[in-house]
Write a protein that holds these residues in place. Structure first.
Motif, PDB file in Angstrom:
ATOM      1  N   PHE A  31       0.742  -1.060  -0.007  1.00 56.07           N
ATOM      2  CA  PHE A  31       0.276  -0.115   0.273  1.00 56.07           C
ATOM      3  C   PHE A  31       0.685   1.183   0.081  1.00 56.07           C
ATOM      4  O   PHE A  31       0.786   2.369  -0.394  1.00 56.07           O
ATOM      5  CB  PHE A  31      -1.027  -0.192   1.370  1.00 56.07           C
ATOM      6  CG  PHE A  31      -2.110   0.860   1.053  1.00 56.07           C
ATOM      7  CD1 PHE A  31      -2.823   0.673  -0.173  1.00 56.07           C
ATOM      8  CD2 PHE A  31      -2.114   2.427   1.336  1.00 56.07           C
ATOM      9  CE1 PHE A  31      -4.486   1.864   0.469  1.00 56.07           C
ATOM     10  CE2 PHE A  31      -3.293   3.213   1.551  1.00 56.07           C
ATOM     11  CZ  PHE A  31      -4.545   2.891   1.187  1.00 56.07           C
ATOM     12  N   TRP A  32       2.098   1.403   1.524  1.00 57.44           N
ATOM     13  CA  TRP A  32       2.363   2.398   0.767  1.00 57.44           C
ATOM     14  C   TRP A  32       4.457   1.776   0.739  1.00 57.44           C
ATOM     15  O   TRP A  32       4.050   1.041   0.689  1.00 57.44           O
ATOM     16  CB  TRP A  32       2.404   3.170   2.257  1.00 57.44           C
ATOM     17  CG  TRP A  32       1.382   3.925   2.571  1.00 57.44           C
ATOM     18  CD1 TRP A  32       0.481   4.735   1.089  1.00 57.44           C
ATOM     19  CD2 TRP A  32       0.852   4.545   3.755  1.00 57.44           C
ATOM     20  NE1 TRP A  32      -0.556   4.980   1.991  1.00 57.44           N
ATOM     21  CE2 TRP A  32      -0.566   5.945   2.951  1.00 57.44           C
ATOM     22  CE3 TRP A  32       0.813   4.432   5.191  1.00 57.44           C
ATOM     23  CZ2 TRP A  32      -1.107   5.836   4.650  1.00 57.44           C
ATOM     24  CZ3 TRP A  32       0.270   4.938   6.359  1.00 57.44           C
ATOM     25  CH2 TRP A  32      -1.141   5.675   5.582  1.00 57.44           C
ATOM     26  N   TRP A 122      -3.612   8.146  -4.499  1.00 56.78           N
ATOM     27  CA  TRP A 122      -4.329   6.526  -4.495  1.00 56.78           C
ATOM     28  C   TRP A 122      -3.751   5.707  -5.594  1.00 56.78           C
ATOM     29  O   TRP A 122      -2.994   4.904  -6.195  1.00 56.78           O
ATOM     30  CB  TRP A 122      -6.104   6.765  -5.432  1.00 56.78           C
ATOM     31  CG  TRP A 122      -6.467   6.130  -4.193  1.00 56.78           C
ATOM     32  CD1 TRP A 122      -6.886   6.758  -3.296  1.00 56.78           C
ATOM     33  CD2 TRP A 122      -7.407   5.095  -3.315  1.00 56.78           C
ATOM     34  NE1 TRP A 122      -8.374   6.901  -2.120  1.00 56.78           N
ATOM     35  CE2 TRP A 122      -7.548   5.632  -2.005  1.00 56.78           C
ATOM     36  CE3 TRP A 122      -6.373   4.087  -3.002  1.00 56.78           C
ATOM     37  CZ2 TRP A 122      -8.019   4.519  -0.925  1.00 56.78           C
ATOM     38  CZ3 TRP A 122      -6.686   2.827  -2.213  1.00 56.78           C
ATOM     39  CH2 TRP A 122      -7.657   3.345  -1.440  1.00 56.78           C
ATOM     40  N   CYS A 125      -0.501   4.633  -5.042  1.00 52.16           N
ATOM     41  CA  CYS A 125      -0.174   3.039  -5.002  1.00 52.16           C
ATOM     42  C   CYS A 125      -0.367   1.746  -5.417  1.00 52.16           C
ATOM     43  O   CYS A 125      -0.393   0.874  -5.427  1.00 52.16           O
ATOM     44  CB  CYS A 125      -1.663   3.336  -3.850  1.00 52.16           C
ATOM     45  SG  CYS A 125      -1.746   4.033  -1.995  1.00 52.16           S
ATOM     46  N   ARG A 128       2.238   0.895  -7.156  1.00 57.91           N
ATOM     47  CA  ARG A 128       2.647  -0.855  -6.393  1.00 57.91           C
ATOM     48  C   ARG A 128       1.870  -2.172  -6.567  1.00 57.91           C
ATOM     49  O   ARG A 128       2.443  -3.007  -6.404  1.00 57.91           O
ATOM     50  CB  ARG A 128       2.938  -0.360  -5.085  1.00 57.91           C
ATOM     51  CG  ARG A 128       4.017   0.382  -5.312  1.00 57.91           C
ATOM     52  CD  ARG A 128       4.520   0.941  -3.379  1.00 57.91           C
ATOM     53  NE  ARG A 128       3.724   1.526  -2.341  1.00 57.91           N
ATOM     54  CZ  ARG A 128       3.019   2.869  -2.847  1.00 57.91           C
ATOM     55  NH1 ARG A 128       3.799   3.869  -3.908  1.00 57.91           N
ATOM     56  NH2 ARG A 128       1.935   3.864  -2.270  1.00 57.91           N
TER      57      ARG A 128
END
Length: 135
Positions: A31-32, A122, A125, A128
């Motif tokens: 997510f990060w 978003w 994110c 990734r």
């Protein structure tokens, strides 16, 4: 009401994409950025709560699950630590010929500026996500 809408086609099955959004270890992995030292908690049920923490950069977001319909629909509130504004995120996953179509709607922003900041976040994110799905 100000909202954003992002659609992505992912070459992975719906169940794997669902797991990316609902499994705490998966969330922490993609997510990060890892330089944030992310951790995640998720009690994925209506009324359950989640939290994604980036202690290395001093930011965290949390909220409550409003709709949980595996593996197709996930709706949850979104509130940054230290902020009063609470918004609503809807993740819809639709099987497609080559995998999954992900539709993300984030709504109820109090300004276009807040919406635009979240839109960029978003997108970062979601850029990734395929790397984690492929791993």
């Amino acid at each position: 009401m100000t909202e954003l809408l992002i659609t992505r086609d992912l070459a992975f099955p719906v169940e794997r994409v669902w797991r990316a959004f609902t499994d705490p270890s998966a969330l922490a992995a993609w997510f990060w950025p890892q330089r944030f030292a992310p951790t995640a908690e998720a009690d994925v049920r209506v009324g359950g709560r989640y939290r994604i923490d980036g202690p290395a950069v001093g930011m965290a977001v949390s909220g409550e699950y409003r709709t949980v319909d595996p593996p197709r629909l996930l709706v949850f509130t979104w509130q940054w630590d230290g902020e009063n504004e609470s918004t609503l995120v809807t993740i819809a996953l639709t099987p497609a010929q080559d995998g999954t179509q992900l539709t993300l709607r984030h709504e109820a922003f109090d300004s276009e500026e807040a919406r635009d900041e979240h839109d960029q976040g978003w997108r970062d994110c979601l850029d990734r996500l395929p790397g984690w799905l492929d791993g």
